[in-house]
Design an enzyme around this catalytic site. Structure first.
Site, mmCIF file in Angstrom:
data_model
loop_
_atom_site.group_PDB
_atom_site.id
_atom_site.type_symbol
_atom_site.label_atom_id
_atom_site.label_comp_id
_atom_site.label_asym_id
_atom_site.label_seq_id
_atom_site.Cartn_x
_atom_site.Cartn_y
_atom_site.Cartn_z
ATOM 1 N N GLU A 246 0.808 -1.216 0.000
ATOM 2 C CA GLU A 246 0.000 0.000 0.000
ATOM 3 C C GLU A 246 0.845 1.272 0.000
ATOM 4 O O GLU A 246 0.785 2.082 0.937
ATOM 5 C CB GLU A 246 -0.986 -0.031 1.174
ATOM 6 N N GLU A 495 -4.986 -8.505 -0.896
ATOM 7 C CA GLU A 495 -5.778 -8.260 0.313
ATOM 8 C C GLU A 495 -7.238 -8.073 -0.071
ATOM 9 O O GLU A 495 -7.556 -7.317 -0.984
ATOM 10 C CB GLU A 495 -5.297 -7.011 1.081
#
Length: 732
Positions: A246, A495
């Site tokens: 991220e 994810e």
């Protein structure tokens, strides 16, 4: 486990040219936090002693590894996203590596090999570091950037659970707003673009960007080198490495510091502009808007005065900078905001001098989120990939651009090589932020972000069928963005998951996990409909009902200690033994993997369910090896029905049939019906495997098991939904 995993356009294939479906889980979210001391995110004691921590025993001890790997295998998973952090390797200072942790990691990876797991390594971070409210980088990196993590609370440079006055009242998901606060904005700006935006930040003769990136890549490649030297893990067990988790642009691309960027859709708690964050970070008082997050997104609730009373988020001018042995350039002054030192604002008058300082590249070209991805992110990705592949030659690189951003336009360039995977993340933001499964409506978040609606009201999806289809269509669209921008390569959502503590933890009081089952089923329906691989977030070995995943109030683990039946051998962590020299030597000695799976994979429904939550939805059938190419595949939970359609180029070989994971949890030996378009099949219920030998051409199989859901699973009405989601309301 394939002896070598090949990439064929958008598909993974084994050495027999069968399509391989990657279904897995993140292991384990506990790995964000050290074990010595056991600093879970609500613990303040010793928190700021960040140089003296150890992650030995993460994700779990070698003695307990069999329990965890068996449990995950029983769920049908064949791939693991293996979580570790930069801090775990280099916590004690620049260039000081924790060899004991590295050796224990190799031992656990060897144990995973015994269970035929494929693994890709994830150097995890959230909002940069534990000390800025997340996980990832060592504490010394903040000091290297001239920041003082011990004053982040009063300046609101970061919201840190460990430093919250009453950790039990830490606002849900407030940690994610740290991306829009001073500490994280500064750190990611320096990490990705320090040379352009912080040229005065020189340490040990290098710009802070190069200093940080070299240490980050150096730590990861140190681990990669040790895994390579182990000699028996690369390409079979360790299939690849993922780019930094991220990534965030920090301030890069901000056109105005005194306004919230239009692309910033998350606002919760105090929501400062970058300019207000700079001011409070320098001890100034500011009136800052406050926001909350509701069923249709964020909404303003008022404003509050944030007054640090002169306390700064920056190190004091007299700070002893010799602690870590580096030499800071005299032109980089401690005790003053680094952005003031670069002429962005004037501390004497508290005025902005260069409101668009971060809005352009040095050549004058405008910056936006897309340009950041294609320039600064890709510059780092290239260095990272080259470093990994200098050691692990055949490594599959899992490329993860910034969350929900369009991937970099590198199609048909050398960057888009033939062993690259597009690795986006997806969360249903409404459910994640509100911690409720709302069957009545949801929002097409991706559509809003891509500007597909005149107004967000048109993005509203009403009814559970529409919501499920909306999730599927968002995943399909993200997959297509990968094809359009990166090229024809596999897409794996590394994810995706749901919060379990919905409805104020109602399920923990009565054991009714129907909301969680519905939400998890909707996510898997989307994954199956989009035909993508995934690693579910998450598996947490220390999850409990009080503190969830033990990190920032999150509670997304498919397993919980508090959901175990009494005296369950299948879920008890029988040992608290930390890896020692004796068991390390045993585990690190090269051995040949046994071909017998009898002792490793005998499965009972109780062994799957023990300690798991909403298992009905995530323990589901799936193709594993497909002799051909999948056309459609999906599981209907309400009727326990699995359907697969495929296109085979030739008849299956006797030794390499199509293989499906078919869990006895839904498909017991005496309660399962199988119909096929042709060929023969056998169901090994003890190993949860159905093998199917079929002819070439279009083929299909249907498997019907025992429905575990009540008859009204698909039929709950409006009143019942309101009652479940809004227990205090009265439906007329």
């Amino acid at each position: 486990m394939p002896s070598f995993l090949n990439i064929d356009g958008p598909y993974f294939r084994d050495e027999h040219n069968r399509q391989v479906t990657l279904r897995g889980v993140n292991v384990a979210s506990d790995a964000k936090m050290p074990t010595k001391p056991n600093l879970l995110s609500h613990v303040l004691e010793d928190f700021f002693d960040g140089d003296n921590v150890s992650f030995l025993g993460r994700p779990f001890t070698l003695e307990d590894a069999d329990i965890h790997f068996q449990r995950l295998r029983n769920c049908g998973y064949n791939v693991i996203r293996y979580i570790y952090t930069w801090e775990a390797i280099e916590a004690r200072g620049p260039g000081i590596y924790d060899d004991e942790w590295v050796e224990s990691t190799i031992a656990v990876l060897r144990k995973a090999k015994e269970y035929d797991f494929m693994i890709f390594m994830d150097c995890h971070q959230d909002v940069w570091s534990r000390f800025s409210g997340g996980s990832g980088a060592p504490m010394w990196t903040l000091y290297a950037m001239g920041l003082n993590p011990q004053t982040f609370d009063v300046t609101e440079a970061a919201m840190v659970h460990n430093a919250w006055p009453d950790p039990a009242t830490f606002p849900k998901m407030i940690w994610s707003t740290n991306y829009q606060r001073l500490a994280c904005q500064t750190m990611f700006t320096m990490f990705f673009a320090g040379r352009d935006f912080a040229p005065k930040c020189i340490i040990d003769g290098k710009n802070i960007q190069d200093y940080l990136q070299e240490h980050f890549i150096g730590a990861v490649t140190y681990l990669a080198k040790k895994i390579h030297e182990a000699g028996d893990l690369e390409d079979t067990t360790i299939i690849g490495w993922e780019s930094i988790n991220e990534p965030n642009r920090g301030l890069i691309g901000y056109q105005r510091l005194d306004a919230i960027p239009c692309e910033q859709k998350l606002q919760k708690g105090t929501s400062p502009t970058a300019w207000q964050a700079i001011l409070t970070g320098s001890g100034r008082a500011c009136e800052i808007d406050t926001w909350d997050f509701g069923g249709t997104g964020p909404y303003k609730t008022g404003s509050v005065l944030v007054d640090p009373e002169g306390v700064q988020a920056w190190l004091l001018a007299d700070y002893d900078d010799s602690r870590y042995g580096w030499k800071r350039d005299p032109g980089w002054k401690l005790g003053e905001c680094i952005w003031a030192q670069h002429g962005v604002w004037d501390p004497a008058t508290d005025t902005i001098l260069k409101n668009d300082y971060f809005g352009k590249m040095p050549n004058g070209e405008l910056l936006d989120p897309g340009k950041f991805t294609e320039t600064y992110f890709m510059d780092h990705y290239r260095k990272y990939t080259a470093a990994i592949r200098s050691i692990h030659k055949n490594a599959i690189m899992f490329c993860q651009p910034p969350v929900f951003e369009i991937p970099p336009a590198i199609k048909d360039t050398p960057d888009a090589d033939d062993r690259m995977v597009y690795a986006p993340h997806f969360y249903d933001g409404i459910t994640l932020m509100t911690k409720k499964w709302n069957r009545l409506w949801n929002i097409d978040v991706l559509g809003v972000l891509r500007g597909r609606y005149l107004t967000p009201a048109f993005a509203l999806k009403v009814g559970e069928t529409a919501i499920r289809n909306c999730f599927r269509d968002q995943l399909k669209a993200m997959k297509q963005e990968g094809v359009d921008n990166i090229g024809l390569t596999p897409c794996v959502f590394t994810e995706i998951g749901i919060p379990y503590d919905m409805d104020d933890k109602y399920a923990y009081k009565n054991g009714d996990y129907i909301s969680q089952i519905r939400a998890m089923d909707a996510n898997h329906y989307a994954l199956e409909g989009a035909q993508v691989g995934f690693t579910l977030w998450t598996y947490c070995i220390e999850n409990g009902h009080e503190w969830g995943d033990q990190w920032n109030g999150e509670d997304l683990s498919i397993f919980s200690l508090d959901d175990r039946p009494p005296n369950s051998y299948a879920t008890a962590n029988a040992s608290t033994t930390i890896v020692d020299a004796t068991n390390l030597k045993r585990a690190l000695s090269t051995s040949t993997m046994s071909t017998s799976r009898t002792d490793l994979q005998k499965v009972t429904p109780d062994a799957i369910v023990a300690g798991s939550r909403a298992a009905e939805a995530f323990v589901r059938p799936s193709p594993v090896y497909t002799a051909g190419t999948i056309a459609e595949s999906g599981f209907t939970l309400s009727s326990a029905t699995f359907d697969l359609k495929l296109l085979a180029g030739k008849s299956t070989e006797e030794t390499t049939p199509t293989e499906l994971f078919v869990p006895p949890f839904h498909f017991p030996r005496d309660g399962t019906a199988v119909t096929v378009s042709g060929g023969k099949w056998e169901y090994d219920v003890e190993r949860s495997v159905l093998r199917w030998w079929h002819a070439e051409g279009e083929q299909w199989i249907k498997i019907v098991g025992i429905g575990r859901m009540s008859a009204d699973y698909d039929d709950e009405g409006y009143a019942e939904t309101c009652k479940r989601n809004y227990r205090a309301c009265i439906v007329m």
